[in-house]
Design a protein around this motif. Structure first.
Motif, PDB file in Angstrom:
ATOM      1  N   LYS A 180      -1.297  10.259   0.660  1.00  0.00           N
ATOM      2  CA  LYS A 180      -2.365   9.359   0.208  1.00  0.00           C
ATOM      3  C   LYS A 180      -2.795   9.645  -1.232  1.00  0.00           C
ATOM      4  O   LYS A 180      -3.302   8.761  -1.918  1.00  0.00           O
ATOM      5  CB  LYS A 180      -3.587   9.468   1.130  1.00  0.00           C
ATOM      6  N   ARG A 181      -2.596  10.852  -1.683  1.00  0.00           N
ATOM      7  CA  ARG A 181      -3.008  11.195  -3.047  1.00  0.00           C
ATOM      8  C   ARG A 181      -1.966  10.795  -4.086  1.00  0.00           C
ATOM      9  O   ARG A 181      -2.243  10.839  -5.285  1.00  0.00           O
ATOM     10  CB  ARG A 181      -3.294  12.700  -3.147  1.00  0.00           C
ATOM     11  N   ASN A 182      -0.814  10.386  -3.619  1.00  0.00           N
ATOM     12  CA  ASN A 182       0.256  10.063  -4.555  1.00  0.00           C
ATOM     13  C   ASN A 182       1.113   8.915  -4.018  1.00  0.00           C
ATOM     14  O   ASN A 182       2.284   9.109  -3.680  1.00  0.00           O
ATOM     15  CB  ASN A 182       1.116  11.305  -4.815  1.00  0.00           C
ATOM     16  N   PRO A 183       0.561   7.712  -3.918  1.00  0.00           N
ATOM     17  CA  PRO A 183       1.350   6.576  -3.423  1.00  0.00           C
ATOM     18  C   PRO A 183       2.569   6.321  -4.311  1.00  0.00           C
ATOM     19  O   PRO A 183       2.506   6.470  -5.533  1.00  0.00           O
ATOM     20  CB  PRO A 183       0.368   5.403  -3.508  1.00  0.00           C
ATOM     21  N   LYS A 184       3.674   5.942  -3.669  1.00  0.00           N
ATOM     22  CA  LYS A 184       4.919   5.681  -4.395  1.00  0.00           C
ATOM     23  C   LYS A 184       5.329   4.216  -4.215  1.00  0.00           C
ATOM     24  O   LYS A 184       5.407   3.715  -3.095  1.00  0.00           O
ATOM     25  CB  LYS A 184       6.046   6.581  -3.852  1.00  0.00           C
ATOM     26  N   TYR A 185       5.608   3.555  -5.317  1.00  0.00           N
ATOM     27  CA  TYR A 185       6.057   2.167  -5.297  1.00  0.00           C
ATOM     28  C   TYR A 185       7.542   2.155  -4.957  1.00  0.00           C
ATOM     29  O   TYR A 185       8.351   2.733  -5.662  1.00  0.00           O
ATOM     30  CB  TYR A 185       5.781   1.572  -6.673  1.00  0.00           C
ATOM     31  N   VAL A 186       7.889   1.484  -3.816  1.00  0.00           N
ATOM     32  CA  VAL A 186       9.260   1.597  -3.325  1.00  0.00           C
ATOM     33  C   VAL A 186      10.030   0.280  -3.262  1.00  0.00           C
ATOM     34  O   VAL A 186      11.262   0.293  -3.172  1.00  0.00           O
ATOM     35  CB  VAL A 186       9.295   2.264  -1.930  1.00  0.00           C
ATOM     36  N   ALA A 187       9.359  -0.864  -3.277  1.00  0.00           N
ATOM     37  CA  ALA A 187      10.107  -2.118  -3.134  1.00  0.00           C
ATOM     38  C   ALA A 187       9.291  -3.294  -3.643  1.00  0.00           C
ATOM     39  O   ALA A 187       8.058  -3.252  -3.685  1.00  0.00           O
ATOM     40  CB  ALA A 187      10.479  -2.358  -1.666  1.00  0.00           C
ATOM     41  N   ALA A 188      10.005  -4.342  -4.016  1.00  0.00           N
ATOM     42  CA  ALA A 188       9.384  -5.605  -4.417  1.00  0.00           C
ATOM     43  C   ALA A 188      10.240  -6.748  -3.900  1.00  0.00           C
ATOM     44  O   ALA A 188      11.472  -6.669  -3.909  1.00  0.00           O
ATOM     45  CB  ALA A 188       9.262  -5.684  -5.937  1.00  0.00           C
ATOM     46  N   VAL A 189       9.585  -7.796  -3.427  1.00  0.00           N
ATOM     47  CA  VAL A 189      10.285  -8.974  -2.914  1.00  0.00           C
ATOM     48  C   VAL A 189       9.657 -10.212  -3.545  1.00  0.00           C
ATOM     49  O   VAL A 189       8.466 -10.479  -3.351  1.00  0.00           O
ATOM     50  CB  VAL A 189      10.196  -9.073  -1.376  1.00  0.00           C
ATOM     51  N   GLU A 190      10.444 -10.976  -4.279  1.00  0.00           N
ATOM     52  CA  GLU A 190       9.930 -12.207  -4.883  1.00  0.00           C
ATOM     53  C   GLU A 190       9.822 -13.299  -3.832  1.00  0.00           C
ATOM     54  O   GLU A 190      10.712 -13.454  -2.991  1.00  0.00           O
ATOM     55  CB  GLU A 190      10.845 -12.669  -6.015  1.00  0.00           C
TER      56      GLU A 190
END
Length: 498
Positions: A180-190
């Protein structure tokens, strides 16, 4: 702070006036992310006439409305805490909950609070990731954000870019929040026309996302008319980086409500604004601009519309939906004025910019939505206050239908609709207007009940925690949830049995 033993009814006639290299999030180190009034991109600010301003000031002096920033509430509400915005300065939007954490959306990103002590929420993380309106939800180790503004790419350091450019991006973002202290961005969907809001349909191995969006234009390569449905995204829990668009599901093969000139004052349907699902009953209710719909979602990849209603007299924009606990009622909201107008006054009246309560009658796919009544807060607001029905959730009390709801600068309202035909407010909390000279967008965007407390995300003032003590709602304090996304409603009836 002023406390009132009963909700006041104000008599005064107030006037109307990830590019591939770009899956990058900026984690702000100091304890935090503008949600603007729907459907705009910035908070409303509009000067009013001198006579209207004088009317507002007179109403304050006479005690008919609270003063600028003054807090008033019913005697059964206690204001436990307020946490102002910190490093992320945009307007606050939606809320989600998991364990002892609250996740607060903001047009500029999101913020995570530790709410183990509701009297003193502590910031755990703040993530800068602009992309209105950053509608937010959580499921297990995953956090989901909606991006509904055209961006240069899918990264968290993108900039605004015209939707007329093919390479522009809008859609869903997925974060890993196992830390929770270090969220990681892992995916994007258009997704087509971006994602104004989204709704989770959680399964054991996958999370399905119903993506609601609207506003198509022939000038937008990725948002072409007609736009008569929703995007469905599938996210594997163990491999969220493989999140992908499943399909675009057409819900209105006839095009939906045509709006003006056929139905003056009503939004033409070109997609949905928001969907609420009740997974335990395989049901969903869609608020789709000019239409309200009921769906069978037994197969989450093939939602089936089983009934559809319109209100071309009093509903301008079908905004959101909430089931009751027995799954035999739906509360739809009308966001008259797009959330940026003063509609809680005598001129607009009690039936517009309100909630519409519908009973669900019949069985199976023959169920129908039957209108019963409207509910609107009984306190008139100033013509400098944007006020209209907005986001809320059930308060889980066995045998009763009680809801807490945001009304922008109308504040927070707790109301009972056990009798569908005679809804009644039982508690309220609100601040006075932000200004007596201009209509300035603000107020509470979402107010939800979670594990004994009401949490409100105020667009301007920050994160509020309220305690509700009332004989009608006290039984809800015994119901404890591990997770809450208000648009993915839990089976509270099951909790009552256990």
């Amino acid at each position: 702070m002023t406390s009132f033993h009963t909700p006041r009814v104000r008599r005064r006639r107030l006037g109307v006036a990830a590019a591939a290299a770009g899956l990058f999030a900026t984690l702000l180190t100091a304890g935090p992310a503008i949600a603007s009034p729907d459907p705009g991109d910035s908070p409303a600010e509009e000067k009013i006439s001198s006579s209207q301003a004088a009317e507002v000031k007179a109403a304050i002096e006479q005690g008919e409305i609270p003063g600028v920033d003054e807090i008033v509430h019913s005697s059964n509400i206690t204001h436990l805490a307020n946490v102002p915005k910190d490093l992320i300065k945009g307007t606050n939007s939606d809320l989600a909950f998991q364990g002892n954490y609250a996740f607060t959306g903001n047009y500029d990103g999101f913020r995570i609070f530790d709410i183990s002590n509701p009297k003193a929420p502590k910031t755990v993380a703040q993530v800068l990731c602009p992309g209105s309106q950053n509608d937010i939800s959580v499921s297990g180790n995953l956090l989901f954000l909606s991006t509904d503004s055209s961006r240069s790419d899918n990264s968290c350091n993108s900039v605004a870019q015209s939707a007329s450019i093919k390479e522009s991006w809008e859609g869903m973002k997925v974060f890993d929040i196992s830390d929770k202290r270090n969220p990681k961005y892992v995916a994007a969907v258009e997704t087509a026309c971006g994602s104004h809001t989204h709704t989770l349909v959680p399964k054991a191995k996958d999370v399905y996302i119903y993506v609601s969006s609207y506003g198509p234009s022939a000038a937008f390569p990725d948002c072409q008319p007609p736009h008569d449905g929703i995007s469905i995204v599938k996210v594997p829990r163990k491999a969220p980086q493989k999140a992908a668009l499943v399909k675009f599901e057409v819900l209105f093969p006839d095009g939906g409500n045509p709006g003006a000139p056929t139905n003056p004052g009503v939004s033409a349907t070109s997609g949905c604004h928001d969907i609420t699902v009740l997974p335990s009953k395989d049901l969903a209710a869609g608020a789709c601009m000019g239409d309200g719909i009921l769906m069978n979602i037994k197969n989450p990849e093939k939602p089936k519309v089983i009934d559809r209603v319109q209100d071309n007299v009093n509903f301008a924009f079908w905004h959101s939906a909430t089931f009751n606990q027995g799954a035999d009622k739906v509360v739809f909201t009308d966001e008259l004025g797009g959330g940026g107008a003063a509609t809680c006054n005598a001129e607009i009246g009690p039936n517009r910019g309100a909630d519409g309560i519908y009973d669900i009658v019949g069985k199976g796919d023959k169920r129908k939505l039957v209108f019963r009544s409207y509910y609107k807060i009984p306190r008139h607001q100033a013509n400098t206050e944007n006020c209209v029905a907005h986001n809320g959730s059930l308060i889980p009390v066995k045998g009763r239908d009680i809801m807490v709801q945001s009304w922008y600068q109308g504040g927070v309202s707790v109301w009972d609709f056990t009798n569908s035909a005679k809804p009644k407010e039982i508690a309220f909390f609100e601040r006075g207007p932000l200004s007596t000279e201009s209509l300035v967008g603000g107020g509470t965007w979402s107010a939800y009940y979670y594990n004994g407390h009401i949490y409100s995300n105020d667009m301007v003032k920050g994160f509020d925690v309220l305690k509700l003590d009332d004989r009608l709602t006290d039984p809800a304090k015994r119901v404890r949830m591990h997770e809450l996304n208000a648009q993915t409603q839990p089976d509270y009836v099951k909790d009552f049995r256990h």
